[in-house]
Design a protein around this motif. Structure first.
Motif: not given
Length: 92
Positions: A15-16, A23-24, A49-53, A89-90
């Protein structure tokens, strides 16, 4: 006057957004392939990367490979996809 503690900043290649490094999730390219680096200390070229799909989907479409200056092998892609599945899954 107290000195403000330095907190390293990194850019999510999905996402830049620029935020604190801790946090990444760090992904690292080593001589043996591309791996998720939970410690953030493996040697090799890294990207975050963020921990985001949504960030993982964008990253896997190309920005992650460009940042790591590599092309993913089948094993690399399988490892990264397996980690991405743990994120979803989280969230459930």
């Amino acid at each position: 006057m107290t000195k403000k503690k330095h907190r390293p900043q990194r850019t999510c290649v999905g996402c830049r957004e620029v935020i604190e490094k801790r946090e990444l999730v760090r992904i690292v390219r080593t001589q043996d392939g591309v791996y998720v680096d939970p410690t953030g200390k493996m040697s090799g070229r890294g990207a975050y990367l963020h921990n985001d799909i949504s960030c993982w989907e964008k990253g896997l479409r190309g920005s992650l490979a460009r940042s790591l200056k590599t092309q993913f092998s089948e094993e690399d892609r399988d490892r990264l996809m397996a980690y991405k599945e743990t994120i979803s899954k989280h969230l459930e």
